[in-house]
Design a protein around this motif. Structure first.
Motif, mmCIF file in Angstrom:
data_model
loop_
_atom_site.group_PDB
_atom_site.id
_atom_site.type_symbol
_atom_site.label_atom_id
_atom_site.label_comp_id
_atom_site.label_asym_id
_atom_site.label_seq_id
_atom_site.Cartn_x
_atom_site.Cartn_y
_atom_site.Cartn_z
ATOM 1 N N VAL A 179 60.853 70.908 19.948
ATOM 2 C CA VAL A 179 61.972 71.569 20.633
ATOM 3 C C VAL A 179 62.465 72.706 19.744
ATOM 4 C CG1 VAL A 179 64.332 71.295 21.499
ATOM 5 C CG2 VAL A 179 62.666 69.455 21.829
ATOM 6 N N SER A 180 62.803 73.834 20.356
ATOM 7 C CA SER A 180 63.281 74.969 19.574
ATOM 8 C C SER A 180 64.174 75.871 20.424
ATOM 9 C CB SER A 180 62.098 75.761 19.006
ATOM 10 O OG SER A 180 62.548 76.765 18.112
ATOM 11 N N GLU A 181 64.531 76.996 19.843
ATOM 12 C CA GLU A 181 65.350 78.003 20.505
ATOM 13 C C GLU A 181 64.452 79.118 21.028
ATOM 14 O OE1 GLU A 181 68.944 77.466 17.225
ATOM 15 O OE2 GLU A 181 67.506 79.090 17.031
ATOM 16 N N LEU A 182 64.820 79.705 22.145
ATOM 17 C CA LEU A 182 64.094 80.835 22.691
ATOM 18 C C LEU A 182 64.988 82.061 22.751
ATOM 19 C CD1 LEU A 182 62.071 79.368 25.707
ATOM 20 C CD2 LEU A 182 61.330 79.735 23.367
ATOM 21 N N GLY A 183 64.353 83.215 22.844
ATOM 22 C CA GLY A 183 65.094 84.440 23.049
ATOM 23 C C GLY A 183 65.003 84.875 24.493
ATOM 24 N N TYR A 184 65.551 86.025 24.760
ATOM 25 C CA TYR A 184 65.580 86.569 26.117
ATOM 26 C C TYR A 184 64.287 87.332 26.353
ATOM 27 C CZ TYR A 184 67.252 89.361 30.073
ATOM 28 O OH TYR A 184 67.396 89.965 31.280
ATOM 29 N N GLY A 185 63.430 86.862 27.245
ATOM 30 C CA GLY A 185 62.147 87.487 27.490
ATOM 31 C C GLY A 185 62.192 88.508 28.600
ATOM 32 N N ALA A 186 61.348 89.537 28.499
ATOM 33 C CA ALA A 186 61.324 90.589 29.511
ATOM 34 C C ALA A 186 61.001 90.032 30.890
ATOM 35 C CB ALA A 186 60.299 91.658 29.128
ATOM 36 N N GLU A 187 60.178 88.957 30.929
ATOM 37 C CA GLU A 187 59.812 88.384 32.229
ATOM 38 C C GLU A 187 60.987 87.684 32.898
ATOM 39 O OE1 GLU A 187 58.862 85.155 29.198
ATOM 40 O OE2 GLU A 187 58.841 87.335 29.339
ATOM 41 N N MET A 188 62.080 87.429 32.164
ATOM 42 C CA MET A 188 63.261 86.813 32.749
ATOM 43 C C MET A 188 64.325 87.853 33.088
ATOM 44 S SD MET A 188 61.679 84.406 30.831
ATOM 45 C CE MET A 188 62.372 84.271 29.189
ATOM 46 N N ALA A 189 63.962 89.145 33.061
ATOM 47 C CA ALA A 189 64.954 90.203 33.235
ATOM 48 C C ALA A 189 65.682 90.114 34.568
ATOM 49 C CB ALA A 189 64.291 91.570 33.106
ATOM 50 N N ALA A 190 65.002 89.609 35.609
ATOM 51 C CA ALA A 190 65.610 89.575 36.942
ATOM 52 C C ALA A 190 66.827 88.663 36.994
ATOM 53 C CB ALA A 190 64.575 89.124 37.967
ATOM 54 N N ASN A 191 66.787 87.545 36.233
ATOM 55 C CA ASN A 191 67.919 86.614 36.305
ATOM 56 C C ASN A 191 68.591 86.382 34.952
ATOM 57 O OD1 ASN A 191 66.134 85.002 34.937
ATOM 58 N ND2 ASN A 191 65.763 83.590 36.628
ATOM 59 N N ALA A 192 68.204 87.179 33.963
ATOM 60 C CA ALA A 192 68.812 87.069 32.627
ATOM 61 C C ALA A 192 68.768 85.646 32.105
ATOM 62 C CB ALA A 192 70.247 87.610 32.641
ATOM 63 N N GLY A 193 67.650 84.960 32.337
ATOM 64 C CA GLY A 193 67.558 83.558 31.976
ATOM 65 C C GLY A 193 66.803 83.288 30.690
ATOM 66 N N ILE A 194 67.050 82.140 30.118
ATOM 67 C CA ILE A 194 66.265 81.598 29.014
ATOM 68 C C ILE A 194 65.777 80.233 29.480
ATOM 69 C CG2 ILE A 194 66.280 80.759 26.646
ATOM 70 C CD1 ILE A 194 68.352 82.787 25.958
#
Length: 250
Positions: A179-194
């Motif tokens: 388990v870890s932390e993620l950043g904001y990926g370009a593929e999630m740009a539509a919903n600003a999700g992690i």
């Protein structure tokens, strides 16, 4: 003169205070992940397997099927409610976000901006299956265990990697990312999700400059490091791209 002196002292103290605040957040995050491992271990004791990262992603289910996502399965073992529901005018998606970002599932260093954000994410074990032939894995309903490596699979505490890959020996549990932390990926740009799942090192090292805060600061939010819970239960912090695409430190 007095005001000028106070201003100078404040300017000198602010960086020190900020560093101390960041250090406190980092320590809290490490503590969170240690408690998360305890919850996962208790869950595995009851169910023989750890929960899968996001099993309904491949099975095509929505809420309440999403309640099988690892955070919701683990939450009751952490003293938290685990089933998203609509209540008191609260949208079920908002309730789900509140659950997976509450208590020890909440990293104090991440600004929560959208309902589709998760502070922590779990390895799908797809890369370990494909690259290192991880043992004792099971697939969620309607998913072929031998389908491509993005699937969220169930692992056991005694699951192990058994094959070398790309010149890297089979990683031991102390080198298997859990388990870890993620950043904001370009593929999630539509919903600003992690997302709540980690498919590969690209997911782990995302530093896209998103809408809600700087992507690098979101992903490596503890003095340019991120916290990682490893499969043996210990927690440490890693730098940008220290973990490779197969989710192993070479």
């Amino acid at each position: 003169m007095v005001i000028a002196i106070i201003a100078i002292l404040a300017a000198m103290l602010l960086p020190v205070l900020q560093k101390a605040r960041n250090q406190a957040r980092s320590i809290q995050c490490v503590s969170n992940l240690k408690q998360v491992f305890s919850g996962l271990a208790f869950y595995a004791g009851d169910h023989k397997y750890y929960p899968a990262a996001k099993p309904s992603q491949e099975a095509g289910a929505a809420y309440p099927g999403e309640s099988f996502v690892w955070t919701f399965r683990t939450a009751p073992y952490l003293g938290q409610r685990g089933v998203p529901r609509a209540h008191d005018g609260i949208d079920v998606w908002q309730d789900a976000s509140d659950i997976r970002n509450a208590g020890v599932l909440n990293c104090p260093g991440l600004v929560i901006g959208k309902k589709d954000m998760s502070c922590y994410a779990m390895n799908t074990f797809g890369r370990y299956k494909e690259d290192f032939r991880m043992t004792a894995l099971a697939a969620p309903p309607e998913v072929d265990l031998n389908s491509p490596g993005g699937n969220s699979l169930y692992a056991k505490p005694d699951s192990r990697c058994t094959k070398s890959s790309g010149g890297i020996a089979p990683p031991s549990p102390s080198r298997m990312l859990f388990v870890s932390e993620l950043g904001y990926g370009a593929e999630m740009a539509a919903n600003a999700g992690i997302p709540c799942n980690i498919r590969n090192g690209t997911y782990l090292n995302n530093v896209y400059n998103g809408l809600f805060q700087n992507g690098f600061e979101a992903s490596f939010r503890h003095s340019a490091r991120k916290s990682v819970l490893w499969f043996d239960g210990h927690v440490s912090q890693v730098r940008y791209k220290e973990v490779n695409w197969s989710l192993v430190i070479p």
